[in-house]
Design a protein around this motif. Structure first.
Motif, short mmCIF file in Angstrom:
data_model
loop_
_atom_site.label_atom_id
_atom_site.label_comp_id
_atom_site.label_asym_id
_atom_site.label_seq_id
_atom_site.Cartn_x
_atom_site.Cartn_y
_atom_site.Cartn_z
N ILE A 19 -10.44 -3.34 4.53
CA ILE A 19 -11.31 -4.48 3.80
C ILE A 19 -10.00 -5.90 3.88
O ILE A 19 -9.33 -6.00 3.77
N VAL A 20 -11.31 -6.00 3.24
CA VAL A 20 -11.41 -7.91 4.18
C VAL A 20 -12.00 -8.59 2.80
O VAL A 20 -12.72 -8.68 2.28
N VAL A 91 -5.75 -0.26 6.25
CA VAL A 91 -5.73 -1.36 5.82
C VAL A 91 -6.73 -2.84 5.11
O VAL A 91 -7.52 -2.41 4.37
N LEU A 92 -5.67 -3.16 3.83
CA LEU A 92 -5.74 -4.10 3.02
C LEU A 92 -5.37 -5.62 3.46
O LEU A 92 -4.53 -5.77 3.37
N VAL A 93 -6.86 -6.59 3.14
CA VAL A 93 -6.49 -7.95 3.68
C VAL A 93 -6.87 -8.85 2.63
O VAL A 93 -7.98 -9.47 2.12
N ASN A 94 -5.73 -8.92 1.22
CA ASN A 94 -6.45 -9.48 0.69
C ASN A 94 -6.27 -11.35 0.17
O ASN A 94 -5.56 -12.03 0.61
N ALA A 122 -5.77 -10.14 -8.36
CA ALA A 122 -6.44 -9.15 -7.98
C ALA A 122 -5.77 -8.59 -6.93
O ALA A 122 -6.08 -7.55 -6.85
N PRO A 123 -5.06 -9.23 -6.31
CA PRO A 123 -4.18 -8.31 -4.98
C PRO A 123 -3.61 -7.58 -5.52
O PRO A 123 -3.52 -6.63 -4.47
N VAL A 146 -1.40 -3.83 3.69
CA VAL A 146 -1.64 -4.43 2.70
C VAL A 146 -0.91 -5.68 3.68
O VAL A 146 0.72 -5.40 3.10
N ILE A 147 -2.14 -6.55 3.99
CA ILE A 147 -2.34 -7.93 4.42
C ILE A 147 -2.28 -9.00 2.92
O ILE A 147 -2.70 -8.67 2.66
N ASN A 148 -0.53 -9.35 2.73
CA ASN A 148 -1.22 -10.42 1.56
C ASN A 148 -1.83 -11.91 1.73
O ASN A 148 -0.21 -12.30 2.41
N VAL A 149 -2.60 -12.33 2.02
CA VAL A 149 -2.75 -14.06 2.50
C VAL A 149 -1.67 -14.63 1.48
O VAL A 149 -2.73 -15.51 0.36
N SER A 150 -1.03 -15.27 2.29
CA SER A 150 0.21 -16.80 1.20
C SER A 150 -0.58 -17.65 1.26
O SER A 150 -1.83 -18.00 2.25
#
Length: 261
Positions: A19-20, A91-94, A122-123, A146-150
């Protein structure tokens, strides 16, 4: 633990579901395309359904999901759509984010809260829904990712650019990453953060369109230039795949050396 894959397959996402969020443009659209190219079935989420359709038309492995991540019901529906479609979420890309005002004195408490709602609350909710989703019968060696885009703005100040709410949300996302990694590691869910520097995207169009600001980026980046979207591909695939099976709670900074100054 299952036998490790051959080195040539470490970055493969064949058979997995990703999920992106924020996938209608910029880095999010690139992320969706890269994950699909590695073999994943990708559920690309954003508010702009027409942009998502263009992505899906270009790659049959990408499935568009109109979604406003500021709404809890939309977030739950997004994860349920992926589970209904493939029976799994690996995989989750926030990635979805919004920016507030640059000057703290111009930003109201309500706007500050709205930015944190999209960029941090939300993330958290999507990460929890992903972690709680049933594990597939054939789980990847590295478990769920889980990949959190900071952002580098979660690590250092970039005044006069940036913004109080944006920086606070991105710093909060790093703290959230570490805490969730600690809580969920035993259950097999890995949580990491990706912290890009100054990349040419829709959000930074004004920055790179201004000659003086562009020179400022070049002068303060060790590689003397801004980044191109494809230069995040390797970092994204590393965190999403079994290549990072023993990596959790980390912040992978891709910034041309900005934070090394």
């Amino acid at each position: 633990m299952s036998a490790p894959p051959p080195a040539s397959e470490l970055f493969s996402l064949a058979g997995r579901t990703a999920i992106v969020t924020g996938a209608s443009a910029g880095l999010g659209a690139r992320f969706a395309t890269v994950l699909a190219g590695a073999g994943a079935t990708v559920f690309a989420a954003a508010r702009r359904a027409d942009r998502l359709k263009e992505l899906a038309d270009a790659d049959a492995r990408i499935h568009p999901v109109a979604c406003d991540v500021s709404l809890a019901a939309d977030r739950a529906r997004l994860v349920e759509t992926a589970l209904t479609g493939t029976g799994r979420v690996d995989v989750l890309v926030n990635n979805a984010a919004t920016a507030g005002e640059r000057r703290a004195e111009d930003e109201s408490p309500d706007t500050f809260a709205e930015v944190l709602g999209v960029n941090l609350t939300a993330p958290f909710h999507l990460a929890r829904l992903t972690a709680e989703a049933p594990a597939p019968a054939e789980a990847p060696m590295g478990g769920k990712s889980v990949i959190n885009v900071s952002s580098i703005l979660g690590l250092v100040s970039a005044a006069p650019l940036g913004g109080a709410s944006y920086a606070a949300s991105k710093a909060g996302l790093i703290g959230l990453t570490r805490e969730l990694a600690g809580q969920w590691g035993r259950g097999g869910t890995r949580v990491n953060a990706l912290a890009p520097g100054w990349f040419r995207t829709e959000m930074t169009a004004d920055l790179f369109g201004d000659e003086r600001a562009g020179r400022w980026v070049e002068r303060n980046t060790l590689l003397r230039r801004g980044g191109d979207g494809h230069e995040l591909d390797g970092a994204l695939l590393f965190l999403a795949s079994d290549a990072s099976s023993y990596c959790t709670g980390q912040v992978l900074t891709v910034d041309g050396g900005w934070t090394a100054r």
